[in-house]
Design an enzyme around this catalytic site. Sequence first.
Site, PDB file in Angstrom:
ATOM      1  N   CYS A 202       0.822  -1.219   0.000  1.00 16.78           N
ATOM      2  CA  CYS A 202       0.000   0.000   0.000  1.00 16.78           C
ATOM      3  C   CYS A 202       0.858   1.272   0.000  1.00 16.78           C
ATOM      4  O   CYS A 202       1.982   1.273   0.490  1.00 16.78           O
ATOM      5  CB  CYS A 202      -0.876   0.031   1.240  1.00 16.78           C
ATOM      6  SG  CYS A 202      -1.868  -1.431   1.455  1.00 16.78           S
TER       7      CYS A 202
ATOM      8  N   ARG B  84       5.026  -0.163  -6.117  1.00 13.43           N
ATOM      9  CA  ARG B  84       5.021  -0.944  -4.879  1.00 13.43           C
ATOM     10  C   ARG B  84       4.046  -2.120  -4.950  1.00 13.43           C
ATOM     11  O   ARG B  84       4.089  -2.999  -4.098  1.00 13.43           O
ATOM     12  CB  ARG B  84       4.631  -0.046  -3.714  1.00 13.43           C
ATOM     13  CG  ARG B  84       5.586   1.122  -3.522  1.00 13.43           C
ATOM     14  CD  ARG B  84       5.076   2.058  -2.478  1.00 13.43           C
ATOM     15  NE  ARG B  84       5.034   1.414  -1.186  1.00 13.43           N
ATOM     16  CZ  ARG B  84       6.048   1.378  -0.334  1.00 13.43           C
ATOM     17  NH1 ARG B  84       7.173   1.972  -0.633  1.00 13.43           N
ATOM     18  NH2 ARG B  84       5.942   0.762   0.819  1.00 13.43           N
TER      19      ARG B  84
ATOM     20  N   TRP C 138      -3.104  -2.662  -1.413  1.00 15.34           N
ATOM     21  CA  TRP C 138      -2.749  -4.054  -1.722  1.00 15.34           C
ATOM     22  C   TRP C 138      -3.552  -4.877  -0.720  1.00 15.34           C
ATOM     23  O   TRP C 138      -3.291  -4.816   0.489  1.00 15.34           O
ATOM     24  CB  TRP C 138      -1.246  -4.251  -1.544  1.00 15.34           C
ATOM     25  CG  TRP C 138      -0.718  -5.567  -1.992  1.00 15.34           C
ATOM     26  CD1 TRP C 138      -0.392  -5.934  -3.265  1.00 15.34           C
ATOM     27  CD2 TRP C 138      -0.419  -6.703  -1.157  1.00 15.34           C
ATOM     28  NE1 TRP C 138       0.083  -7.228  -3.290  1.00 15.34           N
ATOM     29  CE2 TRP C 138       0.076  -7.718  -2.001  1.00 15.34           C
ATOM     30  CE3 TRP C 138      -0.529  -6.965   0.195  1.00 15.34           C
ATOM     31  CZ2 TRP C 138       0.464  -8.966  -1.533  1.00 15.34           C
ATOM     32  CZ3 TRP C 138      -0.133  -8.214   0.666  1.00 15.34           C
ATOM     33  CH2 TRP C 138       0.359  -9.192  -0.199  1.00 15.34           C
TER      34      TRP C 138
ATOM     35  N   ASN D 281      -2.004   2.245   5.811  1.00 19.43           N
ATOM     36  CA  ASN D 281      -1.116   1.135   5.451  1.00 19.43           C
ATOM     37  C   ASN D 281      -0.911   0.308   6.707  1.00 19.43           C
ATOM     38  O   ASN D 281      -0.733   0.876   7.785  1.00 19.43           O
ATOM     39  CB  ASN D 281       0.260   1.650   5.009  1.00 19.43           C
ATOM     40  CG  ASN D 281       0.221   2.323   3.661  1.00 19.43           C
ATOM     41  OD1 ASN D 281      -0.803   2.318   3.000  1.00 19.43           O
ATOM     42  ND2 ASN D 281       1.335   2.922   3.269  1.00 19.43           N
ATOM     43  N   GLY D 282      -0.878  -0.994   6.575  1.00 11.31           N
ATOM     44  CA  GLY D 282      -0.645  -1.838   7.748  1.00 11.31           C
ATOM     45  C   GLY D 282      -1.866  -2.684   8.059  1.00 11.31           C
ATOM     46  O   GLY D 282      -2.775  -2.818   7.232  1.00 11.31           O
TER      47      GLY D 282
ATOM     48  N   GLU E  48      18.695 -17.676  -6.116  1.00 12.69           N
ATOM     49  CA  GLU E  48      18.236 -16.351  -6.545  1.00 12.69           C
ATOM     50  C   GLU E  48      17.717 -16.400  -7.990  1.00 12.69           C
ATOM     51  O   GLU E  48      16.725 -15.754  -8.322  1.00 12.69           O
ATOM     52  CB  GLU E  48      19.406 -15.345  -6.395  1.00 12.69           C
ATOM     53  CG  GLU E  48      19.211 -13.972  -7.013  1.00 12.69           C
ATOM     54  CD  GLU E  48      18.003 -13.200  -6.488  1.00 12.69           C
ATOM     55  OE1 GLU E  48      17.377 -13.622  -5.512  1.00 12.69           O
ATOM     56  OE2 GLU E  48      17.671 -12.167  -7.107  1.00 12.69           O
TER      57      GLU E  48
ATOM     58  N   LYS F 108      14.037 -15.242  -9.168  1.00 14.10           N
ATOM     59  CA  LYS F 108      13.818 -14.187 -10.182  1.00 14.10           C
ATOM     60  C   LYS F 108      12.917 -14.706 -11.284  1.00 14.10           C
ATOM     61  O   LYS F 108      11.992 -14.041 -11.713  1.00 14.10           O
ATOM     62  CB  LYS F 108      15.198 -13.782 -10.744  1.00 14.10           C
ATOM     63  CG  LYS F 108      15.393 -12.374 -11.100  1.00 14.10           C
ATOM     64  CD  LYS F 108      15.552 -11.384  -9.977  1.00 14.10           C
ATOM     65  CE  LYS F 108      14.820 -11.639  -8.737  1.00 14.10           C
ATOM     66  NZ  LYS F 108      15.164 -10.953  -7.548  1.00 14.10           N
TER      67      LYS F 108
ATOM     68  N   GLU G 264       9.159 -15.243 -10.064  1.00 17.25           N
ATOM     69  CA  GLU G 264       8.323 -14.088  -9.722  1.00 17.25           C
ATOM     70  C   GLU G 264       7.938 -13.244 -10.930  1.00 17.25           C
ATOM     71  O   GLU G 264       6.880 -12.628 -10.926  1.00 17.25           O
ATOM     72  CB  GLU G 264       8.957 -13.233  -8.620  1.00 17.25           C
ATOM     73  CG  GLU G 264      10.223 -12.538  -8.999  1.00 17.25           C
ATOM     74  CD  GLU G 264      10.861 -11.804  -7.823  1.00 17.25           C
ATOM     75  OE1 GLU G 264      10.139 -11.316  -6.949  1.00 17.25           O
ATOM     76  OE2 GLU G 264      12.099 -11.708  -7.815  1.00 17.25           O
TER      77      GLU G 264
ATOM     78  N   HIS H 216      19.141 -36.490  -4.468  1.00 17.28           N
ATOM     79  CA  HIS H 216      18.382 -36.779  -3.244  1.00 17.28           C
ATOM     80  C   HIS H 216      16.908 -36.436  -3.396  1.00 17.28           C
ATOM     81  O   HIS H 216      16.212 -36.277  -2.409  1.00 17.28           O
ATOM     82  CB  HIS H 216      19.006 -36.030  -2.066  1.00 17.28           C
ATOM     83  CG  HIS H 216      20.415 -36.445  -1.816  1.00 17.28           C
ATOM     84  ND1 HIS H 216      20.744 -37.648  -1.230  1.00 17.28           N
ATOM     85  CD2 HIS H 216      21.590 -35.840  -2.131  1.00 17.28           C
ATOM     86  CE1 HIS H 216      22.064 -37.761  -1.179  1.00 17.28           C
ATOM     87  NE2 HIS H 216      22.590 -36.680  -1.723  1.00 17.28           N
TER      88      HIS H 216
ATOM     89  N   LYS I  84       6.277  -4.429  -3.736  1.00 16.76           N
ATOM     90  CA  LYS I  84       7.634  -4.008  -3.372  1.00 16.76           C
ATOM     91  C   LYS I  84       7.554  -3.551  -1.928  1.00 16.76           C
ATOM     92  O   LYS I  84       6.645  -2.808  -1.576  1.00 16.76           O
ATOM     93  CB  LYS I  84       8.025  -2.843  -4.287  1.00 16.76           C
ATOM     94  CG  LYS I  84       9.466  -2.409  -4.177  1.00 16.76           C
ATOM     95  CD  LYS I  84      10.334  -3.217  -5.084  1.00 16.76           C
ATOM     96  CE  LYS I  84      11.788  -2.848  -5.031  1.00 16.76           C
ATOM     97  NZ  LYS I  84      12.618  -3.964  -5.523  1.00 16.76           N
TER      98      LYS I  84
HETATM   99  C1  F6R Z   1      12.624 -10.596  -4.962  1.00 17.36           C
HETATM  100  C2  F6R Z   1      12.197  -9.528  -4.094  1.00 17.36           C
HETATM  101  C3  F6R Z   1      11.819  -9.858  -2.696  1.00 17.36           C
HETATM  102  C4  F6R Z   1      12.596  -8.939  -1.736  1.00 17.36           C
HETATM  103  C5  F6R Z   1      12.150  -9.185  -0.290  1.00 17.36           C
HETATM  104  C6  F6R Z   1      12.948  -8.358   0.704  1.00 17.36           C
HETATM  105  O1  F6R Z   1      12.965 -10.096  -6.206  1.00 17.36           O
HETATM  106  O2  F6R Z   1      12.151  -8.389  -4.477  1.00 17.36           O
HETATM  107  O3  F6R Z   1      12.065 -11.195  -2.403  1.00 17.36           O
HETATM  108  O4  F6R Z   1      13.957  -9.182  -1.881  1.00 17.36           O
HETATM  109  O5  F6R Z   1      10.787  -8.848  -0.163  1.00 17.36           O
HETATM  110  O6  F6R Z   1      12.777  -6.996   0.491  1.00 17.36           O
HETATM  111  P1  F6R Z   1      13.742  -5.947   1.131  1.00 17.36           P
HETATM  112  O7  F6R Z   1      15.103  -6.172   0.572  1.00 17.36           O
HETATM  113  O8  F6R Z   1      13.182  -4.619   0.775  1.00 17.36           O
HETATM  114  O9  F6R Z   1      13.735  -6.204   2.613  1.00 17.36           O
END
Ligand code: F6R
Length: 605
Positions: A2, A27, A74, A98-99, A481, A485, A488, A504, A600
């Site tokens: 949000c 976000r 969100w 927010n929250g 990682e 990537k 997502e 395994h 985000k």
């Molecule tokens: C993956 C991604 C998320 C963030 C995670 C932590 O591409 O963006 O997995 O890495 O939500 O976010 P931060 O680094 O802001 O604590």
Amino acid sequence: MCGIVGYVGSKKAQEYLVTGLHRLEYRGYDSAGIVTIDDHKATLHRAKGKVEELDQLTAANPSSGTVGIGHTRWATHGEPSITNAHPQQSGDIYLVHNGIIENYRELKAELKDHKFASETDTEVLAALIDSFYDPGTKLVDAVAQALQLAVGTYGIAVVSTREPEHIVVARSGSPLIIGVGEGETYIASDASALVGYTDQAVYLNDGEIAVCSADGIDVVDLASRPLTKEVETIEVDMQAIQKQGYDHFLLKEISEQPQTLRSTLNGRVNVADKRIKLGGLNMTDDELKAVEHITIIGCGTAYYAGVLASYYLEQIVDGLTIDVAVASEFRYRSFHLPKNTVALVVSQSGETADTLACLREIKKRGVKTLGIINAVGSTIAREVDGGIYVHAGPEISVASTKAFTSQAAAMIMFGLVIAQTKGADVKDTLPYIEELAELPTEIENVIKNNQSEIAEIAKRYGSYNHALFFGRDTVYPVALEGALKLKEISYIQAEGYAAGELKHGPIALVDDSFFEVGLLLDNWLFDKTLSSLSEVNARGGHIFAITNSKKAIDAETVLHIDTKLKLLAPLVLNVAQQLFAYYIAVARGNDVDQPRNLAKSVTVE
Ligand code: F6R
């Protein structure tokens, strides 16, 4: 997640509110709304879907109100819908939030006079504030009384048709920034919404309430005691939050890693002096010498950067023990940290709720905490004892790319500082220092030389629905990682595995519906990883191998990356797989910068 914006001044609030909400779109959200107040009358617009919908609503019904608040939601409580979108109204007041208000059910049961229209916890908070907002009571006092009963996290902004000259804001666990302008005041949950409007800002802390008017702000605590706040300068420029000709922020952010990494290393890596210098650790040499254990905490990509860094830290610092934990698990464990531990708290946004909660738990145990943070002035950055800002600039695309590279580099630098303070032999630390200095150029080379080949390769793998990434040692975290990537942004189900683990369990999955990404480093484990490849090949796998080796590799597709780096080559290989995921997501027609269901900066649990 949000987002909140607000404006009070002499201009039409609607214009800033809509622009501000567009800035916060990155976000992640599923509905949006604004309310403005003009001559004690409110104009409310709410829409499901994109902020663009609000553009149309405000164009059709413009308001001259010079005070207003806006929100991107969100969904947490109740589906994405116009009714559940914010602002939520009760009587004369409008609230954006927010929250999560955790005790909203109990509060709702008490608020018998209010007819609830939405399923949100936010409407409950609006009604609660309204229940204290008797004639003659000031909005700020009603907000303070309501917040004393609310349990949970919030960043809120409230306006009232009875008091149209100001906005009341408050926070507990969810960020709020007040932008101080000339005869106008802005509110935003994220500094990017203030860029171009003002660079002077007051960061609200938990338990603080501010009354924002055109003339400035008055901040009090929940017991209405006045507080003095410092005005700080925001260092985000307009260029940094624009696409600058790229099709997507994600491609821009992958491509700008040479520069963003240089910012991370600048003034810190000194090859001539054979030393690393870090300014903000707030640790004496004696404290650094005493470090025996490092605990690294993060979520998602930040966690994987921590896993990668742990491999380097144990190579670099003799005798050091390390553990790395996912914040959402760690916060509830009965953990004990050994004497002389330093906790590295890793977060791009500096606002992730689980990571912040871990930081607070660790601090309660008296352990030194250092932040590996990108967002300057964020909550985690303000609460740690010291740390390393990674200076990667705003990361707008939901998927984290440039932050990963800079976080890993920052933690490697921290390991080198400990090693050099403990008196490590320069011959052991210098190779890392030299490779850190070379890393931006090596990343530049892979982007320049391999990008079109990667885009072609991506075409071959875009129609699969499953993928398995594997690697050993320092490319194992890179495999984790890479899988994150890909999943997502492309929605291909992808898992990362240690190559040695394939036998395994995961090798059972290999069939024609799968492809595999094998990461091979040209080191003492090369032949071992090659064996894993052979085993997958023998079962009809479709392997895409990414390697810095020039040796022949038996795989469906091989990407040879020419890099002179040995120790830090995993970070170069990672950029190749970032591009791979990007081109697959584009080929599948996905919303690359705002993947479905994701946000985000995850500021709720
Ligand atoms: C993956 C991604 C998320 C963030 C995670 C932590 O591409 O963006 O997995 O890495 O939500 O976010 P931060 O680094 O802001 O604590």
